[in-house]
Design a protein around this motif. Structure first.
Motif, PDB file in Angstrom:
ATOM      1  N   LYS A   1       0.860  -1.146   0.304  1.00  0.00           N
ATOM      2  CA  LYS A   1       0.260   0.259   0.210  1.00  0.00           C
ATOM      3  C   LYS A   1       0.734   0.836  -0.554  1.00  0.00           C
ATOM      4  CE  LYS A   1      -3.559   2.563   2.255  1.00  0.00           C
ATOM      5  NZ  LYS A   1      -4.506   2.163   4.160  1.00  0.00           N
ATOM      6  N   GLU A   2       1.868   1.157   0.480  1.00  0.00           N
ATOM      7  CA  GLU A   2       2.554   2.317   1.149  1.00  0.00           C
ATOM      8  C   GLU A   2       4.084   2.793  -0.589  1.00  0.00           C
ATOM      9  OE1 GLU A   2       4.417   2.272   4.767  1.00  0.00           O
ATOM     10  OE2 GLU A   2       2.774   2.787   5.483  1.00  0.00           O
ATOM     11  N   GLY A   3       3.967   1.163  -0.767  1.00  0.00           N
ATOM     12  CA  GLY A   3       5.514   1.479  -1.657  1.00  0.00           C
ATOM     13  C   GLY A   3       4.976   1.278  -3.026  1.00  0.00           C
ATOM     14  N   TYR A   4       4.134   0.268  -2.983  1.00  0.00           N
ATOM     15  CA  TYR A   4       3.743  -0.453  -4.335  1.00  0.00           C
ATOM     16  C   TYR A   4       2.170  -0.677  -4.426  1.00  0.00           C
ATOM     17  CZ  TYR A   4       9.099  -2.324  -4.052  1.00  0.00           C
ATOM     18  OH  TYR A   4       9.958  -2.429  -3.551  1.00  0.00           O
ATOM     19  N   PRO A   5       1.728   0.347  -4.384  1.00  0.00           N
ATOM     20  CA  PRO A   5       0.460   0.566  -5.277  1.00  0.00           C
ATOM     21  C   PRO A   5       0.217   0.155  -6.373  1.00  0.00           C
ATOM     22  CG  PRO A   5       1.395   2.871  -5.049  1.00  0.00           C
ATOM     23  CD  PRO A   5       2.451   2.193  -4.147  1.00  0.00           C
ATOM     24  N   ARG A   6      -1.383   0.024  -6.642  1.00  0.00           N
ATOM     25  CA  ARG A   6      -1.643  -0.582  -8.144  1.00  0.00           C
ATOM     26  C   ARG A   6      -1.869   0.493  -9.210  1.00  0.00           C
ATOM     27  NH1 ARG A   6      -6.327  -4.077 -10.188  1.00  0.00           N
ATOM     28  NH2 ARG A   6      -6.019  -3.487 -12.737  1.00  0.00           N
TER      29      ARG A   6
END
Length: 256
Positions: free
Chosen positions: A141-146
């Motif tokens: 959620k913080e670093g690899y959001p879609r």
């Protein structure tokens, strides 16, 4: 007296005849009584069989006990499990590769994220490197959001010398898993002036990295980066889209 007796015996009664033989009636009644007792006995036996059958099949209707859920894996157990699996699948993906060296998964601080570095030699003798990162829901959620994954502001070194963005596209696998494949270029050390996009710099335009990231339905994400060659800068990434997708959509790679 005798005459009176004889006269009385000769009187014909006015009542109609019975129309049946009393002895025959008595015999028939006795026979029916015996049959009735037999039927009752047979019925009782039938009920006993049914009751026994009910007693026999009743346990099958009872709720089946569900085995307790397996205890969650510790971080050390998960790292060991994923490392074994990665070593098993890589030879089938890195076709004709030699000297495949899979490093232990390293967890970054207390984040729900761990990374393994893989080095190998391809069929042409070029030494190559890739990284596999497995992230849990928090880090994803913080670093690899879609959302907005292909936005230029979220991709490093993604603008070429022609000021056009490098490749970045999202696709969905037949299983319904979204995957984004993107490429990066090397910054031009002789760059003059401000970058065209905040956080970006002009580049030489040569693709030096190709990555794929997937977001499984169970949560989290899996990211594979093909870093090209670690001893031949001119050698670009070697993994195809198909190879990258096989790695990032492998259901075994899940941060639990």
């Amino acid at each position: 007296m005798d005459e009176l007796e004889n006269r009385l015996r000769g009187i014909t009664l006015a009542e109609p005849p019975l129309g049946f033989d009393p002895d025959e009636v008595a015999g028939t009644a006795a026979k029916k009584a015996r049959n009735r007792r037999g039927i009752l006995a047979t019925g009782a036996a039938t009920l006993a069989v049914i009751a026994a059958a009910v007693v026999f099949v009743a346990p099958a209707n009872e709720p089946v006990e569900v085995a307790p859920a397996a205890a969650p894996l510790s971080r050390a157990e998960q790292k060991a499990r994923d490392l074994r699996h990665l070593k098993e699948v890589l030879p089938g993906i890195l076709v004709d590769a030699k000297d495949i060296d899979v490093r232990d998964f390293v967890q970054v601080n207390d984040w729900d994220l761990m990374t393994s570095e893989v080095r190998y030699t391809d069929a042409a003798g070029v030494k190559r490197q890739l990284n596999l990162t497995i992230s849990g829901p928090v880090t994803t959620k913080e670093g690899y959001p879609r959302e907005g994954r292909c936005d230029l502001g979220k991709r490093a070194d993604a603008v070429g010398p022609d000021r056009k963005p490098t490749r970045c596209e999202e696709l969905v696998t037949p299983a319904g898993i979204p995957v984004v494949i993107s490429e990066t270029t090397r910054k031009n050390p002789d760059q003059v002036g401000e970058p065209t996009v905040v956080g970006q710099g002009f580049s030489t335009g040569k693709v030096v990295g190709r990555s794929a990231i997937a977001w499984p339905s169970g949560g989290g994400s899996v990211n594979v980066i093909d870093l090209g060659s670690w001893d031949s800068p001119d050698a670009g990434p070697a993994l195809t889209d198909e190879q990258l997708i096989k790695l990032v959509t492998d259901p075994a790679f899940t941060f639990r």
